[in-house]
Design a protein around this motif. Structure first.
Motif, PDB file in Angstrom:
ATOM      1  N   MET A   1       0.874  -1.286  -0.049  1.00  0.00           N
ATOM      2  CA  MET A   1       0.031  -0.025   0.037  1.00  0.00           C
ATOM      3  C   MET A   1       0.736   1.187   0.080  1.00  0.00           C
ATOM      4  N   PRO A   2       0.700   2.257  -0.848  1.00  0.00           N
ATOM      5  CA  PRO A   2       1.458   3.373  -1.016  1.00  0.00           C
ATOM      6  C   PRO A   2       1.287   4.176   0.360  1.00  0.00           C
ATOM      7  N   ASP A   3       2.378   5.067   0.495  1.00  0.00           N
ATOM      8  CA  ASP A   3       2.448   6.039   1.719  1.00  0.00           C
ATOM      9  C   ASP A   3       1.259   6.796   1.573  1.00  0.00           C
ATOM     10  N   PRO A   4       0.595   7.543   2.745  1.00  0.00           N
ATOM     11  CA  PRO A   4      -0.672   8.365   2.596  1.00  0.00           C
ATOM     12  C   PRO A   4      -0.070   9.668   2.085  1.00  0.00           C
ATOM     13  N   LEU A   5      -0.890  10.313   1.409  1.00  0.00           N
ATOM     14  CA  LEU A   5      -0.524  11.674   0.889  1.00  0.00           C
ATOM     15  C   LEU A   5      -0.584  12.632   1.901  1.00  0.00           C
ATOM     16  N   ARG A   6       0.409  13.542   2.098  1.00  0.00           N
ATOM     17  CA  ARG A   6       0.641  14.449   3.312  1.00  0.00           C
ATOM     18  C   ARG A   6       0.091  15.918   2.617  1.00  0.00           C
ATOM     19  N   VAL A   7      -1.119  16.335   3.209  1.00  0.00           N
ATOM     20  CA  VAL A   7      -1.867  17.340   2.858  1.00  0.00           C
ATOM     21  C   VAL A   7      -2.066  18.325   3.866  1.00  0.00           C
ATOM     22  N   VAL A   8      -2.019  19.744   3.657  1.00  0.00           N
ATOM     23  CA  VAL A   8      -1.883  20.964   4.414  1.00  0.00           C
ATOM     24  C   VAL A   8      -3.389  21.450   4.056  1.00  0.00           C
ATOM     25  N   ILE A   9      -4.345  21.591   5.225  1.00  0.00           N
ATOM     26  CA  ILE A   9      -5.431  22.313   4.750  1.00  0.00           C
ATOM     27  C   ILE A   9      -5.474  23.751   5.383  1.00  0.00           C
ATOM     28  N   ALA A  10      -6.395  24.716   4.447  1.00  0.00           N
ATOM     29  CA  ALA A  10      -6.413  25.846   4.940  1.00  0.00           C
ATOM     30  C   ALA A  10      -7.953  26.559   4.530  1.00  0.00           C
ATOM     31  N   ASP A  11      -8.380  26.821   5.688  1.00  0.00           N
ATOM     32  CA  ASP A  11      -9.698  27.391   5.694  1.00  0.00           C
ATOM     33  C   ASP A  11     -10.067  28.353   7.139  1.00  0.00           C
ATOM     34  N   ASP A  12     -10.635  29.293   6.924  1.00  0.00           N
ATOM     35  CA  ASP A  12     -10.706  30.194   8.190  1.00  0.00           C
ATOM     36  C   ASP A  12     -11.891  29.770   9.005  1.00  0.00           C
ATOM     37  N   ASN A  13     -12.685  28.914   8.328  1.00  0.00           N
ATOM     38  CA  ASN A  13     -13.865  28.306   9.355  1.00  0.00           C
ATOM     39  C   ASN A  13     -13.348  27.286  10.019  1.00  0.00           C
ATOM     40  N   TYR A  14     -13.344  27.085  11.391  1.00  0.00           N
ATOM     41  CA  TYR A  14     -12.665  26.064  12.192  1.00  0.00           C
ATOM     42  C   TYR A  14     -13.417  24.660  11.711  1.00  0.00           C
ATOM     43  N   LEU A  15     -14.704  24.808  11.887  1.00  0.00           N
ATOM     44  CA  LEU A  15     -15.674  23.704  11.814  1.00  0.00           C
ATOM     45  C   LEU A  15     -15.229  23.063  10.434  1.00  0.00           C
ATOM     46  N   VAL A  16     -15.208  23.629   9.345  1.00  0.00           N
ATOM     47  CA  VAL A  16     -15.062  23.322   8.132  1.00  0.00           C
ATOM     48  C   VAL A  16     -13.573  22.611   8.047  1.00  0.00           C
ATOM     49  N   ARG A  17     -12.753  23.316   8.488  1.00  0.00           N
ATOM     50  CA  ARG A  17     -11.093  22.961   8.429  1.00  0.00           C
ATOM     51  C   ARG A  17     -11.135  21.565   9.122  1.00  0.00           C
ATOM     52  N   GLU A  18     -11.569  21.295  10.380  1.00  0.00           N
ATOM     53  CA  GLU A  18     -11.402  20.177  11.050  1.00  0.00           C
ATOM     54  C   GLU A  18     -12.449  19.041  10.355  1.00  0.00           C
ATOM     55  N   GLY A  19     -13.493  19.326   9.851  1.00  0.00           N
ATOM     56  CA  GLY A  19     -14.276  18.518   9.148  1.00  0.00           C
ATOM     57  C   GLY A  19     -13.674  17.934   8.053  1.00  0.00           C
ATOM     58  N   THR A  20     -13.123  18.789   7.343  1.00  0.00           N
ATOM     59  CA  THR A  20     -12.363  18.275   6.232  1.00  0.00           C
ATOM     60  C   THR A  20     -11.329  17.432   6.523  1.00  0.00           C
ATOM     61  N   ARG A  21     -10.495  17.621   7.585  1.00  0.00           N
ATOM     62  CA  ARG A  21      -9.313  16.923   8.095  1.00  0.00           C
ATOM     63  C   ARG A  21      -9.704  15.515   8.389  1.00  0.00           C
ATOM     64  N   ARG A  22     -10.764  15.342   9.263  1.00  0.00           N
ATOM     65  CA  ARG A  22     -11.324  14.084   9.430  1.00  0.00           C
ATOM     66  C   ARG A  22     -11.758  13.362   8.306  1.00  0.00           C
ATOM     67  N   LEU A  23     -12.327  13.912   7.224  1.00  0.00           N
ATOM     68  CA  LEU A  23     -12.905  13.190   6.212  1.00  0.00           C
ATOM     69  C   LEU A  23     -11.664  12.712   5.428  1.00  0.00           C
ATOM     70  N   LEU A  24     -10.846  13.164   5.248  1.00  0.00           N
ATOM     71  CA  LEU A  24      -9.809  13.189   4.420  1.00  0.00           C
ATOM     72  C   LEU A  24      -8.893  11.974   5.249  1.00  0.00           C
ATOM     73  N   GLU A  25      -8.701  12.043   6.464  1.00  0.00           N
ATOM     74  CA  GLU A  25      -7.824  11.137   6.984  1.00  0.00           C
ATOM     75  C   GLU A  25      -8.568   9.911   7.437  1.00  0.00           C
TER      76      GLU A  25
END
Length: 234
Positions: free
Chosen positions: A1-25
């Protein structure tokens, strides 16, 4: 299995930012080493972490952007800076606007390693992962709704009489739209007044105003104000 992609997320809305993080991870294919809320923090994080890709909102507060850019273009400005300094880092820009003008701005210097998606795609993890893989590989992705807007814009531009104007005639008409007379236009464009008069008469002819003897200047300006925004940014 390939290594996971390392992605930095940027969004000024905390809930959107953390929700996107959780979705991707939770996909198991991505790790998010950091999620930030401003364009300046994003550029700094990329410099420090060297991720595979960035997922950023188009609107974010400064600092870290050009003074003339403003929050509505902060994500795009950051994308350009990141790609210029780190060509191997792909950037996916998320926007709530299906506005072709933003796409033109994002892709003004090329499309490689860049994607423009509407923000409601965040819920589709497969589409997000596909866009991230594409930009990391140096490819490009444009949201289908934005493509539709681009096609519509091109069709409208072809139908507009402004499409018949030369670049110089468009410049003269733009000056007219700002309320400038021939003498002022000649000064601004480094032309003689006789040349400006010839351009103005050519504009009237191409816009179908040659036979009208009254208010031709006003009619020409109204055409520019109606259709001028159709032209992509220069």
């Amino acid at each position: 299995m390939p290594d996971p992609l390392r992605v930095v997320i940027a969004d000024d809305n905390y809930l959107v930012r953390e929700g996107t993080r959780r979705l991707l991870e939770e996909s198991g294919e991505v790790t998010v080493p950091v999620a930030v809320g401003t364009a300046g923090e994003l550029v700094d994080a990329v410099t420090r972490i060297r991720p595979d890709a960035v997922l950023t909102d188009i609107r974010m507060p400064g600092p870290g952007t050009r003074p003339d850019t403003g929050p509505s273009m902060a994500g795009i400005d950051a994308a350009h800076r990141i790609r210029a300094a780190n060509p191997s880092v792909g950037v996916v820009v998320l926007s709530q606007y299906a506005d072709e003008a933003y796409a033109f701005e994002l892709f003004r210097s090329g499309t490689a390693g860049l994607a423009y998606l509407l923000k409601d795609r965040v819920g589709d993890v497969h589409q997000l992962l596909g866009a991230l893989r594409a930009v990391i590989a140096g490819g490009s992705v444009v949201d289908p709704q934005v493509v539709d807007a681009l096609v519509t814009r091109r069709a409208r531009l072809r139908e507009s009489p402004l499409a018949r104007l030369t670049t110089r005639e468009t410049q003269v008409l733009r000056e007219m739209a700002q309320g400038h007379g021939n003498a002022r236009i000649a000064e601004h464009l480094s032309l003689s007044e006789s040349s400006v008069e010839k351009y103005v008469n050519s504009i009237f002819a191409k816009l179908g105003l040659a036979e009208q003897q009254v208010h031709r200047r006003v009619a020409a300006v109204l055409t520019y104000l109606r259709d001028g925004a159709l032209r992509p940014p220069r």
